[in-house]
Design an enzyme around this catalytic site. Structure first.
Site: not given
Length: 315
Positions: A67, A111, A223, A228
Site C-alpha cells: 500500500k 480501515r 500521529a 506527529k
C-alpha cells in the site's frame, strides 16, 4: 491484473463485513502470524506532506498487499484532497499482481475508521455523554460515521482550527443525526466529552492531561508518522489502560513514543489491540478509568481491507 476505481470499491464495500476481517488481522498480528516489513516513510516539509509505503502478508493467505498512502495537508487550499494512495494485491503463490485498487486513499481512511470503531467498542465508557472529535477532515467524518455502530450517543463536540472546516463538519454531523457544538478550544472538547477521537496531523500536543475527565476514552489516530503528536505525554502516562495497534511501531512514533521517550511510561504498560481482541488482556475496568488507544496504522489492516475489498468486487 484487474484495476478497480474508488467508485467501484465504495459501491461494493460493507463495513459490517470488513470490520470482522480487520479484527482477525489484529489478532493474527499479535500472535506473530503476520510478516510486516519496515515502513518506508517520506517527508516533504516544503509541501507540508508525507508518504508511507506499507506491506503485509498473513500466514496462509493466498495474497499479500503493498500500500502507498500520501498526506499533503495544504492540498485543500488548492482544491485537492489531503490524502491519496493505492493498494496492490499480489499472489502469495506466484508473485503475480492480481489487482490494483485505485482507492485514492479511501481504503486507508476506512480501515483507520474501522480500527477506531473496534477500539471504542472495547474501551468506551458504558454511558457516553458526548463524542469529542479533534479535526474536521475526512478521517474525522469517517470516525463519527463508524461510532454510530457502537454507541447510541448522538451528541458531538468538534474542534478545528478554521471556521470553514467547523461549519462543514457541523453540517455533515447534523446530516448523520447528531446534535453538534463546534469550538476552537480543545479544552472545551475534553470538558464535555468522555469519548474523544483525535484525527489531525498535528506536530504538537492539542489535548492536555489536566483537561481530561476520569472515565474518558481517547482514540488517537493522527500521529501516524515520526514527529506527529496530538496528546500531552502526561496524558498518555495518566491512562489506566494503553492499547496500541503495534507495540514495535508505536514505540517508534505515535503518542506512546513521546511518553516512552520522556520516561513517563514503560513498554510493559502497552497492550496490543489484537491481544485485547483475543481475550488475553483486560480493557476498561472500572468505568472511571481513562483508556487510550494509540493507532498508528499497521500494514496488516491494509492487507485485510484490500483482501476484503477484492473479494467483494469479484463476487
Amino acid at each position: 491484473m484487474r484495476v478497480f476505481s474508488k467508485a467501484q470499491i465504495i459501491a461494493r464495500f460493507n463495513p459490517e463485513l470488513a470490520v470482522s476481517q480487520l479484527e482477525e488481522g489484529f489478532i493474527a498480528y499479535s500472535e506473530g502470524k503476520v510478516q510486516v516489513p519496515p515502513v518506508q516513510g517520506f517527508a516533504f516539509k516544503g509541501a507540508n506532506g508525507d508518504c508511507c509505503v506499507k506491506s503485509a502478508y498473513i500466514e496462509g493467505s493466498p495474497t499479500f498487499t503493498v500500500k502507498l498512502s500520501t498526506g499533503f495537508y495544504d492540498n485543500p487550499s488548492k482544491g485537492l484532497p489531503s490524502n491519496d494512495g493505492l493498494m496492490l494485491v499480489l499472489s502469495a503463490h506466484t508473485g503475480q499482481p492480481l489487482a490494483l485498487l485505485q482507492d485514492q486513499g479511501w481504503l486507508t481512511a476506512m480501515r483507520t475508521a474501522l480500527a477506531g470503531r473496534i477500539a471504542a467498542r472495547l474501551l468506551a465508557p458504558a454511558h457516553v455523554r458526548a463524542i469529542g472529535i479533534l479535526g474536521t477532515g475526512m478521517q474525522a467524518q469517517m470516525q463519527l460515521e463508524q461510532l454510530r455502530a457502537v454507541t447510541d450517543c448522538r451528541q458531538v463536540i468538534v474542534w478545528g482550527r478554521h471556521e470553514r472546516g467547523l461549519a462543514a463538519y457541523t453540517a455533515f454531523a447534523r446530516e448523520l443525526g447528531f446534535a453538534v457544538h463546534s469550538t476552537q478550544d480543545a479544552a472545551e472538547v475534553a470538558g464535555a466529552a468522555n469519548l474523544i477521537v483525535c484525527t489531525t496531523p498535528s506536530r504538537q500536543a492539542l489535548l492536555h492531561s489536566d483537561w481530561v475527565q476520569p472515565g474518558t476514552h481517547i482514540t488517537a489516530v493522527g500521529a501516524d508518522a515520526p514527529g506527529k503528536q496530538e496528546l500531552d505525554p502526561a496524558l498518555v502516562a495518566r491512562a489506566d489502560r494503553i492499547i496500541v495497534d503495534a507495540i514495535a511501531q508505536c514505540s517508534q512514533y505515535g503518542e506512546v513514543a513521546h511518553a516512552l521517550g520522556s520516561g513517563q511510561i514503560d513498554a510493559h504498560q502497552l497492550i496490543e489491540l489484537g491481544t485485547l481482541l483475543a481475550g488475553r488482556a483486560k480493557g476498561r475496568e472500572p468505568d472511571s478509568q481513562i483508556t487510550l488507544a494509540d493507532l498508528t496504522g499497521v500494514a496488516v489492516q491494509d492487507a485485510q481491507v484490500a483482501s476484503y475489498a477484492l473479494a467483494a468486487l469479484c463476487t
